[in-house]
Design a protein around this motif. Structure first.
Motif, mmCIF file in Angstrom:
data_model
loop_
_atom_site.group_PDB
_atom_site.id
_atom_site.type_symbol
_atom_site.label_atom_id
_atom_site.label_comp_id
_atom_site.label_asym_id
_atom_site.label_seq_id
_atom_site.Cartn_x
_atom_site.Cartn_y
_atom_site.Cartn_z
ATOM 1 N N ILE A 1 -2.959 0.454 -3.833
ATOM 2 C CA ILE A 1 -2.868 -1.020 -3.129
ATOM 3 C C ILE A 1 -2.454 -1.889 -4.611
ATOM 4 O O ILE A 1 -3.150 -1.613 -5.473
ATOM 5 N N ILE B 1 0.828 -1.271 0.027
ATOM 6 C CA ILE B 1 0.041 -0.007 -0.173
ATOM 7 C C ILE B 1 0.758 1.335 -0.085
ATOM 8 O O ILE B 1 1.744 1.351 0.647
ATOM 9 N N SER C 1 -4.254 -2.864 4.743
ATOM 10 C CA SER C 1 -4.566 -1.531 5.371
ATOM 11 C C SER C 1 -3.687 -1.007 6.191
ATOM 12 O O SER C 1 -2.687 -1.567 6.646
#
Length: 123
Positions: free
Chosen positions: A57, A51, A70
């Motif tokens: 991503i 990311i 995340s």
């Protein structure tokens, strides 16, 4: 020098889920790209997901929609949610941080690494 500490690994059965965490200290991760790699015995350290600082991503093809990367900049922590785990996902999982904002899928472009966390998936 940033310090990265992974956690959340363990022994699970095929089909189960795990969430790996990578807590960073000594540097804010918000302006840098981060990634997860994994290494099974006898294999090279392979790219899993990345990311960028902008939220872009990328996933390795083998992920097949099962994992979600995340980050929580307020907690200075990144995550890898792994669902529908398979025995072939068994490996040591490492988080890594670049010194710039753009992600990369090559491990040689990540100078900062955690110590790794073991994930074992039984059939």
């Amino acid at each position: 020098q940033v310090e990265l500490v992974e956690s959340g690994g363990g022994l699970v059965q095929a089909g189960d889920s795990l969430r790996l965490s990578c807590a960073a200290s000594r540097r804010s991760i918000s302006n840098y790209a981060s990634a997860w790699f994994r290494q099974a015995p006898g294999n090279e350290r392979d790219f899993v997901a990345a990311i960028s600082a902008y939220g872009e991503i990328a996933y390795a093809e083998f992920v097949g929609g099962r994992f979600i990367i995340s980050r929580d900049n307020a907690k200075n922590t990144m995550y890898l949610q792994m669902n529908s785990l398979k025995p072939e996902d068994t490996a040591v999982y490492y988080c890594a941080l670049r010194n710039g904002p753009d992600y990369d899928i090559h491990r040689t472009n990540y100078p900062n690494w955690g110590q790794g966390t073991q994930v074992t998936v039984s059939s």
